[in-house]
Design a protein around this motif. Structure first.
Motif, PDB file in Angstrom:
ATOM      1  N   GLN A 242      -2.996  -2.884  -4.196  1.00  0.00           N
ATOM      2  CA  GLN A 242      -2.501  -1.646  -4.791  1.00  0.00           C
ATOM      3  C   GLN A 242      -2.812  -0.439  -3.901  1.00  0.00           C
ATOM      4  O   GLN A 242      -1.984   0.452  -3.721  1.00  0.00           O
ATOM      5  CB  GLN A 242      -3.135  -1.437  -6.178  1.00  0.00           C
ATOM      6  N   SER A 243      -4.024  -0.415  -3.361  1.00  0.00           N
ATOM      7  CA  SER A 243      -4.418   0.675  -2.477  1.00  0.00           C
ATOM      8  C   SER A 243      -3.560   0.679  -1.213  1.00  0.00           C
ATOM      9  O   SER A 243      -3.124   1.741  -0.745  1.00  0.00           O
ATOM     10  CB  SER A 243      -5.895   0.539  -2.110  1.00  0.00           C
ATOM     11  N   HIS A 244      -3.313  -0.516  -0.682  1.00  0.00           N
ATOM     12  CA  HIS A 244      -2.487  -0.634   0.529  1.00  0.00           C
ATOM     13  C   HIS A 244      -1.061  -0.166   0.250  1.00  0.00           C
ATOM     14  O   HIS A 244      -0.474   0.576   1.055  1.00  0.00           O
ATOM     15  CB  HIS A 244      -2.476  -2.085   1.001  1.00  0.00           C
ATOM     16  N   GLN A 245      -0.505  -0.574  -0.906  1.00  0.00           N
ATOM     17  CA  GLN A 245       0.850  -0.167  -1.264  1.00  0.00           C
ATOM     18  C   GLN A 245       0.944   1.342  -1.428  1.00  0.00           C
ATOM     19  O   GLN A 245       1.910   1.969  -0.977  1.00  0.00           O
ATOM     20  CB  GLN A 245       1.274  -0.859  -2.574  1.00  0.00           C
ATOM     21  N   ALA A 246      -0.061   1.929  -2.093  1.00  0.00           N
ATOM     22  CA  ALA A 246      -0.053   3.384  -2.296  1.00  0.00           C
ATOM     23  C   ALA A 246      -0.124   4.107  -0.955  1.00  0.00           C
ATOM     24  O   ALA A 246       0.553   5.126  -0.741  1.00  0.00           O
ATOM     25  CB  ALA A 246      -1.216   3.797  -3.187  1.00  0.00           C
ATOM     26  N   SER A 247      -0.945   3.582  -0.045  1.00  0.00           N
ATOM     27  CA  SER A 247      -1.069   4.199   1.278  1.00  0.00           C
ATOM     28  C   SER A 247       0.247   4.122   2.047  1.00  0.00           C
ATOM     29  O   SER A 247       0.671   5.097   2.686  1.00  0.00           O
ATOM     30  CB  SER A 247      -2.185   3.506   2.068  1.00  0.00           C
ATOM     31  N   GLN A 248       0.909   2.965   1.984  1.00  0.00           N
ATOM     32  CA  GLN A 248       2.183   2.806   2.670  1.00  0.00           C
ATOM     33  C   GLN A 248       3.247   3.730   2.077  1.00  0.00           C
ATOM     34  O   GLN A 248       4.015   4.374   2.800  1.00  0.00           O
ATOM     35  CB  GLN A 248       2.653   1.348   2.570  1.00  0.00           C
ATOM     36  N   ALA A 249       3.282   3.790   0.729  1.00  0.00           N
ATOM     37  CA  ALA A 249       4.261   4.653   0.065  1.00  0.00           C
ATOM     38  C   ALA A 249       4.024   6.115   0.422  1.00  0.00           C
ATOM     39  O   ALA A 249       4.980   6.870   0.654  1.00  0.00           O
ATOM     40  CB  ALA A 249       4.191   4.454  -1.447  1.00  0.00           C
ATOM     41  N   MET A 250       2.768   6.518   0.478  1.00  0.00           N
ATOM     42  CA  MET A 250       2.446   7.892   0.843  1.00  0.00           C
ATOM     43  C   MET A 250       2.936   8.197   2.256  1.00  0.00           C
ATOM     44  O   MET A 250       3.446   9.293   2.537  1.00  0.00           O
ATOM     45  CB  MET A 250       0.945   8.138   0.743  1.00  0.00           C
ATOM     46  N   GLY A 251       2.815   7.232   3.148  1.00  0.00           N
ATOM     47  CA  GLY A 251       3.281   7.420   4.523  1.00  0.00           C
ATOM     48  C   GLY A 251       4.779   7.675   4.581  1.00  0.00           C
ATOM     49  O   GLY A 251       5.243   8.578   5.293  1.00  0.00           O
ATOM     50  N   TYR A 252       5.542   6.884   3.833  1.00  0.00           N
ATOM     51  CA  TYR A 252       6.992   7.091   3.807  1.00  0.00           C
ATOM     52  C   TYR A 252       7.343   8.422   3.146  1.00  0.00           C
ATOM     53  O   TYR A 252       8.281   9.108   3.581  1.00  0.00           O
ATOM     54  CB  TYR A 252       7.671   5.948   3.055  1.00  0.00           C
ATOM     55  N   TYR A 253       6.607   8.782   2.097  1.00  0.00           N
ATOM     56  CA  TYR A 253       6.867  10.059   1.416  1.00  0.00           C
ATOM     57  C   TYR A 253       6.623  11.227   2.369  1.00  0.00           C
ATOM     58  O   TYR A 253       7.423  12.168   2.429  1.00  0.00           O
ATOM     59  CB  TYR A 253       5.970  10.178   0.189  1.00  0.00           C
TER      60      TYR A 253
ATOM     61  N   GLY B 111       7.623   1.034  -7.713  1.00  0.00           N
ATOM     62  CA  GLY B 111       6.662   1.351  -8.764  1.00  0.00           C
ATOM     63  C   GLY B 111       5.665   2.423  -8.386  1.00  0.00           C
ATOM     64  O   GLY B 111       4.834   2.813  -9.211  1.00  0.00           O
ATOM     65  N   SER B 112       5.732   2.918  -7.171  1.00  0.00           N
ATOM     66  CA  SER B 112       4.775   3.929  -6.721  1.00  0.00           C
ATOM     67  C   SER B 112       5.138   5.301  -7.272  1.00  0.00           C
ATOM     68  O   SER B 112       6.310   5.635  -7.447  1.00  0.00           O
ATOM     69  CB  SER B 112       4.753   3.982  -5.188  1.00  0.00           C
ATOM     70  N   GLY B 113       4.110   6.108  -7.529  1.00  0.00           N
ATOM     71  CA  GLY B 113       4.344   7.473  -7.973  1.00  0.00           C
ATOM     72  C   GLY B 113       5.001   8.331  -6.917  1.00  0.00           C
ATOM     73  O   GLY B 113       5.580   9.379  -7.236  1.00  0.00           O
ATOM     74  N   TYR B 114       4.947   7.900  -5.654  1.00  0.00           N
ATOM     75  CA  TYR B 114       5.571   8.667  -4.578  1.00  0.00           C
ATOM     76  C   TYR B 114       7.090   8.496  -4.549  1.00  0.00           C
ATOM     77  O   TYR B 114       7.794   9.354  -4.018  1.00  0.00           O
ATOM     78  CB  TYR B 114       5.000   8.242  -3.221  1.00  0.00           C
TER      79      TYR B 114
END
Length: 212
Positions: free
Chosen positions: A46-57, A88-91
């Motif tokens: 989950q942490s990895h996914q959030a970090s990746q999503a933040m990068g794209y955002y 599913g990410s908030g980003y």
């Protein structure tokens, strides 16, 4: 080493217990350890996914602030990655709104529309989905697709959106050449907006239409 009778009885009882419950106990221990490892693994994922999503955002935001066709391509690519891989990410919902706004500012109305249509179907961020419906109605209005625009505003508006939806409905009706219905919608917007500064703009629309 010799054991006295009491110690021997304790050992025999322990051996009997182990023969009966040992396998089950070990299985339970392994199950607990596996569950813990799985939980920690899920946390890492989950942490990895959030970090990746933040990068794209962040990449999407950076592209949105830059001019040129290359920026448009990067905006769409980042938004596509968010929607396809991190839905599913908030980003993601926020990123789609940023992409839609950037594309609309660049007169890519079809691109903005595609972004907003996706977000209206997204169930993970209902508040942002309500914003997307409002903005999508605006894009469709700019494309002179009045009936589809009005369709986005049908039904009971989400909490806090009644005035904004009525205002946008008035804009569409005015563009359709229905001034009476437009004024009715704007008056409905005034009631919902109350002391909101946006009410002043709505009143100006009513005054301008009545003056015309």
């Amino acid at each position: 080493m010799a054991y006295d009778l009491e110690e021997q009885e304790k050992l025999d009882a322990l051996k009997a217990w182990w023969e009966r419950y040992g396998t089950l106990s070990m299985a339970l221990v392994f199950a607990v350890l596996a569950a813990f490892a799985g939980w920690r693994g899920w946390q890492w994922y989950q942490s990895h996914q959030a970090s990746q999503a933040m990068g794209y955002y962040e990449a999407l935001e950076a592209a949105a602030s830059q001019p040129g066709d290359d920026a448009v391509a990067r905006i769409k690519a980042a938004s596509t990655a968010l929607r396809d891989d991190y839905a599913g990410s908030g980003y993601t919902a926020r990123g789609v709104l940023v992409a839609a706004q950037a594309l609309q500012e660049r007169k890519d109305l079809d691109g903005a529309r595609e972004q907003l249509e996706w977000l209206t179907r997204d169930k993970t961020a209902p508040a942002l989905s309500a914003v997307a419906r409002l903005r999508l109605a605006g894009v469709l209005l700019a494309q002179q697709q009045y009936e589809p625009a009005l369709a986005q505003l049908q039904g009971t508006p989400p909490a806090g959106f009644a005035g904004l939806y009525a205002d946008r409905r008035g804009d569409i009706l005015a563009a359709q050449g229905q001034p009476k219905q437009a004024v009715e919608a704007w008056k409905e917007a005034l009631k919902s907006l109350g002391a909101d500064p946006a009410a002043q703009i709505v009143q100006l629309k009513i005054d301008a239409l009545n003056g015309a």
